[in-house]
Design a protein around this motif. Structure first.
Motif, PDB file in Angstrom:
ATOM      1  N   ARG A  99       0.853  -1.192   0.000  1.00 51.79           N
ATOM      2  CA  ARG A  99       0.000   0.000   0.000  1.00 51.79           C
ATOM      3  C   ARG A  99       0.888   1.240   0.000  1.00 51.79           C
ATOM      4  N   ALA A 100       0.437   2.273  -0.702  1.00 47.47           N
ATOM      5  CA  ALA A 100       1.246   3.482  -0.855  1.00 47.47           C
ATOM      6  C   ALA A 100       0.341   4.687  -1.036  1.00 47.47           C
ATOM      7  N   ILE A 101       0.952   5.866  -1.009  1.00 49.07           N
ATOM      8  CA  ILE A 101       0.229   7.137  -1.102  1.00 49.07           C
ATOM      9  C   ILE A 101       0.866   8.000  -2.179  1.00 49.07           C
ATOM     10  N   ILE A 102       0.025   8.679  -2.962  1.00 52.65           N
ATOM     11  CA  ILE A 102       0.451   9.762  -3.843  1.00 52.65           C
ATOM     12  C   ILE A 102      -0.138  11.046  -3.278  1.00 52.65           C
ATOM     13  N   CYS A 103       0.674  12.070  -3.136  1.00 49.81           N
ATOM     14  CA  CYS A 103       0.185  13.374  -2.673  1.00 49.81           C
ATOM     15  C   CYS A 103       0.636  14.442  -3.651  1.00 49.81           C
ATOM     16  N   GLU A 104      -0.259  15.358  -3.999  1.00 55.34           N
ATOM     17  CA  GLU A 104       0.100  16.450  -4.895  1.00 55.34           C
ATOM     18  C   GLU A 104       1.048  17.433  -4.204  1.00 55.34           C
ATOM     19  N   LYS A 105       1.737  18.215  -5.034  1.00 53.56           N
ATOM     20  CA  LYS A 105       2.646  19.247  -4.540  1.00 53.56           C
ATOM     21  C   LYS A 105       1.882  20.547  -4.300  1.00 53.56           C
ATOM     22  N   PRO A 106       2.437  21.488  -3.537  1.00 50.88           N
ATOM     23  CA  PRO A 106       3.484  21.254  -2.557  1.00 50.88           C
ATOM     24  C   PRO A 106       2.936  20.434  -1.394  1.00 50.88           C
ATOM     25  N   LEU A 107       3.780  19.788  -0.643  1.00 47.82           N
ATOM     26  CA  LEU A 107       3.302  18.817   0.324  1.00 47.82           C
ATOM     27  C   LEU A 107       2.637  19.432   1.544  1.00 47.82           C
ATOM     28  N   ALA A 108       2.802  20.734   1.756  1.00 42.29           N
ATOM     29  CA  ALA A 108       2.211  21.358   2.950  1.00 42.29           C
ATOM     30  C   ALA A 108       2.135  22.864   2.781  1.00 42.29           C
ATOM     31  N   ALA A 109       1.501  23.511   3.768  1.00 44.61           N
ATOM     32  CA  ALA A 109       1.215  24.938   3.684  1.00 44.61           C
ATOM     33  C   ALA A 109       2.199  25.807   4.456  1.00 44.61           C
ATOM     34  N   ASN A 110       3.033  25.201   5.316  1.00 39.10           N
ATOM     35  CA  ASN A 110       3.960  25.988   6.127  1.00 39.10           C
ATOM     36  C   ASN A 110       5.157  25.121   6.523  1.00 39.10           C
ATOM     37  N   TYR A 111       6.132  25.745   7.192  1.00 40.79           N
ATOM     38  CA  TYR A 111       7.356  25.037   7.572  1.00 40.79           C
ATOM     39  C   TYR A 111       7.067  23.810   8.428  1.00 40.79           C
ATOM     40  N   GLU A 112       6.241  23.991   9.447  1.00 44.74           N
ATOM     41  CA  GLU A 112       6.015  22.922  10.411  1.00 44.74           C
ATOM     42  C   GLU A 112       5.365  21.713   9.751  1.00 44.74           C
ATOM     43  N   GLN A 113       4.335  21.949   8.946  1.00 48.83           N
ATOM     44  CA  GLN A 113       3.661  20.846   8.274  1.00 48.83           C
ATOM     45  C   GLN A 113       4.584  20.180   7.243  1.00 48.83           C
ATOM     46  N   ALA A 114       5.377  20.986   6.551  1.00 43.63           N
ATOM     47  CA  ALA A 114       6.276  20.428   5.545  1.00 43.63           C
ATOM     48  C   ALA A 114       7.292  19.500   6.185  1.00 43.63           C
ATOM     49  N   ARG A 115       7.880  19.906   7.309  1.00 45.46           N
ATOM     50  CA  ARG A 115       8.855  19.066   8.005  1.00 45.46           C
ATOM     51  C   ARG A 115       8.184  17.795   8.519  1.00 45.46           C
ATOM     52  N   ALA A 116       6.975  17.922   9.076  1.00 47.96           N
ATOM     53  CA  ALA A 116       6.252  16.754   9.585  1.00 47.96           C
ATOM     54  C   ALA A 116       5.882  15.802   8.449  1.00 47.96           C
ATOM     55  N   HIS A 117       5.502  16.367   7.290  1.00 49.10           N
ATOM     56  CA  HIS A 117       5.164  15.532   6.134  1.00 49.10           C
ATOM     57  C   HIS A 117       6.385  14.732   5.685  1.00 49.10           C
ATOM     58  N   ALA A 118       7.547  15.356   5.698  1.00 49.23           N
ATOM     59  CA  ALA A 118       8.769  14.675   5.274  1.00 49.23           C
ATOM     60  C   ALA A 118       9.077  13.470   6.151  1.00 49.23           C
ATOM     61  N   GLU A 119       8.572  13.463   7.375  1.00 51.14           N
ATOM     62  CA  GLU A 119       8.847  12.374   8.313  1.00 51.14           C
ATOM     63  C   GLU A 119       7.795  11.265   8.273  1.00 51.14           C
ATOM     64  N   LEU A 120       6.715  11.447   7.513  1.00 48.78           N
ATOM     65  CA  LEU A 120       5.637  10.458   7.501  1.00 48.78           C
ATOM     66  C   LEU A 120       6.076   9.079   7.019  1.00 48.78           C
ATOM     67  N   PRO A 121       6.872   8.962   5.938  1.00 42.29           N
ATOM     68  CA  PRO A 121       7.246   7.614   5.487  1.00 42.29           C
ATOM     69  C   PRO A 121       7.946   6.784   6.560  1.00 42.29           C
ATOM     70  N   SER A 122       8.886   7.394   7.270  1.00 42.64           N
ATOM     71  CA  SER A 122       9.592   6.650   8.315  1.00 42.64           C
ATOM     72  C   SER A 122       8.734   6.468   9.557  1.00 42.64           C
TER      73      SER A 122
END
Length: 371
Positions: A99-122
């Motif tokens: 199972r996998a996910i595709i998400c459109e760009k950009p991955l988030a709306a601000n710094y905090e969400q972007a950093r948290a999104h980058a950590e989702l796979p792990s």
């Protein structure tokens, strides 16, 4: 080889004009089995077209997540919802093989969400691909290879000018007609939404950015805080250049400024992504044209995910890669606001690994005499 079953979250223009044509072309590899959109009028015609019953059409994506027959969840929602929805899906399918996910760009709306999104796979053990089509497009990958192969010698600097007329596009049946784009609640408005493509292209070609210094012309329109931004960039490999993004006007003269890369032995020129030709001029008077197929990014990204799910290759554009693209846009906005230089990529000699699309037999090269 078995098809991957897909659940679509968001059936707006990104689905109908970008993703669905690629799914059609890859119909031997993907099958859409479920749809979700809060507006039933959007899903109804798609359900009829795809032959889906009422039990496979949702107005809330959360019940869809518990279906065991879906391999891929393709998320196409307004930017401010990207992180929240992706995290919900990742949590629901955590560490479930296949199972996998595709998400459109950009991955988030601000710094905090972007950093948290980058950590989702792990964090959840779920493969996630960010649908940044510029990183998957033929023209950007060809240019990247030309730069790495030192086709025009050592790169010295670049000029990249992008012009769109958002006010005019708002009146047409275009992406700009969407209310959430006209009155965005995410940082940067159209600068983030569209400009992130250009930043992704530059980072894909040259690697990490050491620092930048940006300026902007403020405007009162909701769709962007600045009518134009212009940015001086210093990359970690020593390349410098200028990127300008004008969201409220037109560039009337052809050829467009486009992307111009200057090296010690020549120049690479791409007028715009849809032109179909990359021009290469050499200091000794030779020139050549490299032809490519425009708009292949959507196909290539879906093919990459399919091959990754089958264990044939890795995902090329992960949330960690896209985090750098989104962060660069946010750093541009911060530089304008604070009036100073901003550090961007803090990892040493950041050169991400990417899948290479270039195979010489696919592209036509025409030798020209430079006048």
């Amino acid at each position: 080889m078995d098809k991957l079953k897909v659940g679509i979250i968001g059936t707006g223009l990104a689905f109908s004009r970008l993703h669905y044509p690629a799914y059609q072309e890859l119909s031997d590899k993907y099958e859409i089995v479920a749809l979700c959109d809060p507006e039933p009028d959007k899903t109804r015609p798609w359900a009829e077209r795809l032959g889906l019953s009422g039990g496979s059409v949702y107005t809330d994506y959360r019940p869809m997540l518990w279906r065991g027959d879906i391999n891929v969840f393709d998320i196409m929602v307004p930017i401010e919802h990207n992180f929240r929805v992706t995290e919900d899906v990742a949590r629901a399918i955590a560490r479930q093989p296949g199972r996998a996910i595709i998400c459109e760009k950009p991955l988030a709306a601000n710094y905090e969400q972007a950093r948290a999104h980058a950590e989702l796979p792990s964090r959840y053990g779920v493969p996630i691909m960010i649908a940044e089509n510029y990183r998957y497009s033929e023209e950007i990958n060809i240019i990247r290879d030309l730069v790495r192969q030192k086709k025009v010698g050592e790169i010295v600097y670049f000029i990249y000018n992008r012009v769109v007329c958002f006010p005019e596009e708002m009146l047409k049946n275009q992406f700009a007609r969407e209310e959430w784009r006209q009155h965005p609640v995410f940082a940067g408005g159209v600068i983030m939404d569209s400009g992130v493509h250009d930043v992704a292209a530059l980072r894909h070609i040259f690697g990490g950015i050491d620092k930048l210094h940006a300026f902007g012309v403020p405007q009162r329109d909701d769709f962007a805080p600045y009518a134009v931004v212009t940015v001086n960039m210093y990359f970690k490999n020593g390349i410098i250049g200028n990127f300008s993004f004008y969201s409220a006007g037109k560039e009337m003269q052809r050829p467009l400024i486009g992307l111009r890369i200057f090296g010690t032995a020549g120049m690479i020129y791409l007028e715009e992504s849809d032109c179909g030709t990359i021009n290469v001029a050499y200091n000794d008077g030779r020139a050549e044209q490299i032809h490519y197929r425009p708009g292949r990014g959507y196909y290539n990204e879906l093919l990459n995910l399919y091959n990754a799910m089958k264990g044939l290759e890795t995902i090329s554009v992960t949330p960690e890669i896209e985090y750098g693209d989104a962060k660069t846009i946010l750093d541009i906005l911060r530089s304008i606001k604070n009036g100073g230089v901003v550090a961007v990529d803090n990892t040493g000699d950041y050169i991400p690994h990417y899948r290479s699309f270039q195979q010489p037999a696919q592209f036509e090269y025409h030798q020209l005499k430079w006048h």
